[in-house]
Design a protein around this motif. Structure first.
Motif, PDB file in Angstrom:
ATOM      1  N   GLU A  42      -0.575  -3.550  -7.907  1.00 13.09           N
ATOM      2  CA  GLU A  42       0.896  -3.048  -8.178  1.00 13.09           C
ATOM      3  C   GLU A  42       1.483  -3.548  -9.258  1.00 13.09           C
ATOM      4  O   GLU A  42       2.011  -2.561  -9.906  1.00 13.09           O
ATOM      5  CB  GLU A  42       1.454  -3.434  -6.760  1.00 13.09           C
ATOM      6  N   LEU A 103       6.876  -6.532 -11.266  1.00 12.72           N
ATOM      7  CA  LEU A 103       8.161  -5.733 -10.787  1.00 12.72           C
ATOM      8  C   LEU A 103       9.162  -5.935 -11.412  1.00 12.72           C
ATOM      9  O   LEU A 103      10.074  -5.194 -12.019  1.00 12.72           O
ATOM     10  CB  LEU A 103       8.391  -5.711  -9.139  1.00 12.72           C
ATOM     11  N   SER A 222       5.656   2.659  -6.188  1.00 10.45           N
ATOM     12  CA  SER A 222       6.007   2.487  -5.003  1.00 10.45           C
ATOM     13  C   SER A 222       4.755   2.550  -3.945  1.00 10.45           C
ATOM     14  O   SER A 222       4.409   3.137  -3.297  1.00 10.45           O
ATOM     15  CB  SER A 222       6.588   3.883  -4.530  1.00 10.45           C
ATOM     16  N   GLY A 223       3.975   1.422  -4.145  1.00 11.39           N
ATOM     17  CA  GLY A 223       2.823   1.155  -3.207  1.00 11.39           C
ATOM     18  C   GLY A 223       1.296   1.772  -3.871  1.00 11.39           C
ATOM     19  O   GLY A 223       0.593   1.408  -3.026  1.00 11.39           O
ATOM     20  N   TRP A 226      -1.232  -0.787  -4.155  1.00 10.47           N
ATOM     21  CA  TRP A 226      -1.599  -1.741  -2.647  1.00 10.47           C
ATOM     22  C   TRP A 226      -2.597  -0.333  -2.002  1.00 10.47           C
ATOM     23  O   TRP A 226      -3.578  -0.802  -1.279  1.00 10.47           O
ATOM     24  CB  TRP A 226      -0.446  -1.830  -1.607  1.00 10.47           C
ATOM     25  N   ILE A 227      -2.331   0.741  -2.076  1.00 12.51           N
ATOM     26  CA  ILE A 227      -3.189   1.848  -1.504  1.00 12.51           C
ATOM     27  C   ILE A 227      -4.428   1.702  -2.422  1.00 12.51           C
ATOM     28  O   ILE A 227      -5.528   1.824  -1.738  1.00 12.51           O
ATOM     29  CB  ILE A 227      -2.569   3.297  -1.638  1.00 12.51           C
ATOM     30  N   LEU A 229      -5.883  -0.908  -3.509  1.00 16.41           N
ATOM     31  CA  LEU A 229      -6.626  -1.811  -2.953  1.00 16.41           C
ATOM     32  C   LEU A 229      -7.214  -1.692  -1.678  1.00 16.41           C
ATOM     33  O   LEU A 229      -8.505  -1.826  -1.119  1.00 16.41           O
ATOM     34  CB  LEU A 229      -5.585  -3.233  -2.749  1.00 16.41           C
ATOM     35  N   ALA A 230      -6.804  -0.732  -0.737  1.00 14.37           N
ATOM     36  CA  ALA A 230      -7.113  -0.364   0.476  1.00 14.37           C
ATOM     37  C   ALA A 230      -8.309   0.685   0.416  1.00 14.37           C
ATOM     38  O   ALA A 230      -9.527   0.792   0.931  1.00 14.37           O
ATOM     39  CB  ALA A 230      -6.157   0.403   1.120  1.00 14.37           C
ATOM     40  N   SER A 273       6.227   8.366   5.497  1.00 17.45           N
ATOM     41  CA  SER A 273       5.251   7.345   6.024  1.00 17.45           C
ATOM     42  C   SER A 273       3.814   7.596   6.249  1.00 17.45           C
ATOM     43  O   SER A 273       3.061   6.828   6.066  1.00 17.45           O
ATOM     44  CB  SER A 273       6.062   6.645   7.205  1.00 17.45           C
ATOM     45  N   TYR A 276       1.029   6.146   3.915  1.00  9.64           N
ATOM     46  CA  TYR A 276       0.540   4.478   4.349  1.00  9.64           C
ATOM     47  C   TYR A 276      -0.039   4.262   5.780  1.00  9.64           C
ATOM     48  O   TYR A 276      -0.934   3.686   5.854  1.00  9.64           O
ATOM     49  CB  TYR A 276       1.735   3.727   4.240  1.00  9.64           C
TER      50      TYR A 276
END
Lengths: 309, 362
Positions: A42, A103, A222-223, A226-227, A229-230, A273, A276
């Motif tokens: 991120e 950030l 906005s994430g 992280w997504i 990574l998932a 949401s 996520y």
């Protein structure tokens, strides 16, 4: 409920929406295959987003913008490389630090660039292909980064599967001690992999600020990191599965945006949401069932290497 | 040639010294960053670290703010540190903080405008439960489905933020607020308010809870079997399994405690300093608390000091923003830098730096 949604535009938008995730995920996939867990995706993405934006605005050339984005991501990843490979810091904590720092620094650098429009990244002229009925809109009217993202998946797949470089990289990720005993420079290989991951994440970030949004605002990614990574876990560390995961995620993002625009009776906050929540759901499905995904994880993932002799 | 040699056990001296060294290095690097921004570095550092406490004009305002900001940071960091010690990475404290605030505020708003002594205690319980429940999602997914708790807890932060936005413009919106987003002001509703307990100190119930958490965590880690299990699981997972530590129970406990404490922090914040549920209610305490936990070396007393120092950078940052025009983001980058330096100098705790090549060991 699906009344106002055109499937052609939806598919075309899906492909564009997944590009940042594909780029970041394929970079992180290489990093993790080398046995390093960099949770700072991120942070690297947002550094890429701001550096790419600045480079593009200052030079007026969007291609240089992407180069700048990749350089920004790689520069930040270098901090991670030094801390984890030379100073043997905990990889999880360092990755988090990278995100927090990225950030902050990005919003510092981007302050005077808020509200500016970046130079346009145009579609690749594919001539008659773009005029095909359905396929033309979906596959053949995109900018060059879209094709680069797919090409990078293919390249990473080929390198990991059938080249010597890929074999060494995987060896380092599976057992750094064995690779070291064979005389491979574990540290150097990992640093290079980390920088590749940083550059790819930066490229993905630049795509967000230059094409997807396109402008600069704080916390623009906005994430997405992280997504990504998932998605790597979802893909069980296999390149083509990462592409599939990213398209799945892109599809959900685009669909919920379209549903919002079409005025569906689901409240906007719940729709926002959805990407996520569905990512979490997919993670759960992938990781359950006797830990299938876990079996595929590189054996040395997240462990620091210190040559004792 | 510099060479690293692993110490048989971490050095106690460096364990205590490295945080101070890291702060000093951050001041130097931060000073360079401020200089690059065209500010006088010495003035900037003084404004951040000295003026909030001792400036004759501003100190009276900013000194109480120290406890107001340190309270939630310490409360959250104490919870996180237990998990971090055991290798359980709850990094979604920001989300648990939001959910605790929503649950606590929800109970308070449901009673409005009744006046009862039990409303505030009920809100405290609801706040803790809200954070706990949100943390149980990654905990159960990890124990039942082996899902990575780092990713799940973090992704849930974004969900919680959406929930917060939805609540502040929807169910919890102040019906007398003229259509503006944001709930009723709880700090003006005596039965639900979390007021400043001693005027001019910034002390509120959340700060007291933070101090109690420090003491409880200290006793837990020093004297209680659970504390021993946490430390063992972190340092030697295999040995922990042989010693009969139940890894599932440990994950549920650590995630639960950290979630409940983060929820409490959110609840005390919404009923006190923040006053209301609003879209921008969360200001990143959940993430800064990660830095606090590491800066305090995952040790309760250390976290207490680190929380105060971190709170100082927040207040000093605001002051520097106001007096020197230093951008707010510079402080965020400064805090991130602190964590980098901390992780870097941590090397000295676990390794000896030797010069020259190794002599043949026989």
């Amino acid at each position: 409920m699906f009344g106002g949604i055109d499937p052609t535009l939806l598919l075309a938008a899906l492909i564009v929406a997944s590009v940042p995730i594909i780029l970041a995920a394929i970079g992180e996939l290489v990093v993790e295959r080398a046995g390093v867990l960099n949770l700072g995706v991120e942070g690297m993405m947002i550094m890429g987003a701001v550096c790419g934006f600045i480079a593009a605005v200052e030079t007026g050339n969007p291609v240089l913008g992407f180069v700048g984005g990749a350089a920004g991501g790689a520069a930040l990843s270098l901090i991670f490389a030094v801390l984890t490979q030379f100073l043997l810091a905990n990889q999880v904590a360092t990755g988090l630090a990278l995100t927090l720092f990225g950030l902050g620094l990005s919003s510092l650098l981007g302050q005077s660039y808020v509200g500016i429009k970046p130079p346009l990244t145009g579609d690749v002229p594919l001539g008659p292909l773009a005029d095909l009925p359905f396929l033309g809109k979906v596959l053949f009217s995109h900018d060059w980064v879209v094709y680069l993202s797919v090409a990078s998946v293919a390249a990473v797949w080929w390198v990991l599967r059938s080249t010597r470089t890929g074999l060494i990289l995987r060896a380092v990720g599976e057992s750094h001690d064995a690779a070291h005993a064979l005389g491979y420079k574990v540290r150097r290989i990992r640093v290079l992999a980390i920088m590749f991951g940083g550059a790819m994440a930066g490229l993905g970030g630049a795509y967000i600020s230059l094409v997807r949004v396109p402008q600069w605002t704080d916390g623009i990614t906005s994430g997405a990191g992280w997504i990504a990574l998932a998605i790597v876990v979802f893909a069980s560390w296999r390149p083509w599965r990462a592409l599939l995961g990213a398209y799945l995620f892109g599809g959900i993002t685009v669909l919920q945006l379209n549903l919002q625009a079409a005025g569906a009776r689901i409240p906007v906050e719940y729709l926002s949401s959805a990407p996520y929540l569905i990512t979490i759901l997919v993670l759960v499905i992938m990781s359950s069932g006797k830990g299938k995904a876990a079996l595929n994880a590189p054996a040395s993932l997240g462990q620091n290497f210190h040559a004792s002799r | 040639m510099l060479r690293l040699e692993k110490r048989p056990s971490p050095s106690g001296f460096w364990q205590a010294t490295t945080p101070i060294l890291a702060v000093a290095l951050t001041m130097i690097a931060g000073g360079l960053m401020f200089a690059a921004l065209g500010k006088n570095p010495f003035e900037a550092i003084r404004t951040i670290f000295w003026d909030p406490l001792f400036h004759e004009q501003f100190a009276s305002y900013s000194r109480p703010q120290l406890l107001v900001k340190a309270g939630p940071l310490i409360l959250i960091a104490i919870g996180l540190s237990l998990g971090f010690r055991a290798g359980i990475w709850n990094i979604g404290a920001e989300g648990q903080y939001i959910m605790g605030a929503l649950a606590g505020a929800g109970v308070g708003l449901a009673f409005y405008p009744a006046q009862h002594w039990y409303i505030f205690p009920l809100m405290v319980i609801a706040g803790a439960l809200g954070g706990w429940a949100w943390a149980m999602i990654p905990a159960i997914l990890r124990t039942k489905f082996n899902t990575n708790e780092i990713l799940v807890s973090l992704l849930l932060v974004y969900v919680a933020q959406n929930m917060l936005a939805s609540m502040s413009i929807g169910m919890m919106r102040n019906p007398e607020g003229g259509g503006f987003p944001g709930s009723r002001n709880l700090s003006q509703y005596p039965s639900a308010a979390n007021p400043e307990l001693i005027a001019g100190t910034g002390m509120h119930w959340g700060v007291i809870a933070a101090f109690m958490a420090v003491i409880a965590a200290y006793i837990l880690l020093q004297r209680h079997i659970l504390g021993f299990q946490i430390k063992l699981a972190g340092q030697a997972p295999r040995a922990a399994r042989f010693a009969g530590v139940n890894p599932t129970a440990l994950v549920v406990m650590c995630m639960g405690i950290s979630g409940a404490l983060a929820g409490l922090a959110g609840m005390f914040e919404v009923s006190g300093p923040a006053g209301q549920i609003s879209i921008d209610f969360n200001v990143g305490y959940g993430f800064t608390a990660i830095i606090v936990a590491f800066l305090g070396r995952l040790n309760p007393i250390g976290i207490l000091l680190a929380g105060l120092l971190m709170a100082l950078t927040y207040i000093g940052g605001e002051l520097a923003q106001f007096m020197l025009g230093l951008p707010a983001a510079a402080i965020q980058a400064f805090q991130g830098m602190l964590l980098f330096f901390l992780l870097a100098v941590d090397l000295l705790t676990n390794y000896r730096v030797r010069i020259g090549t190794r002599k043949e060991a026989i």
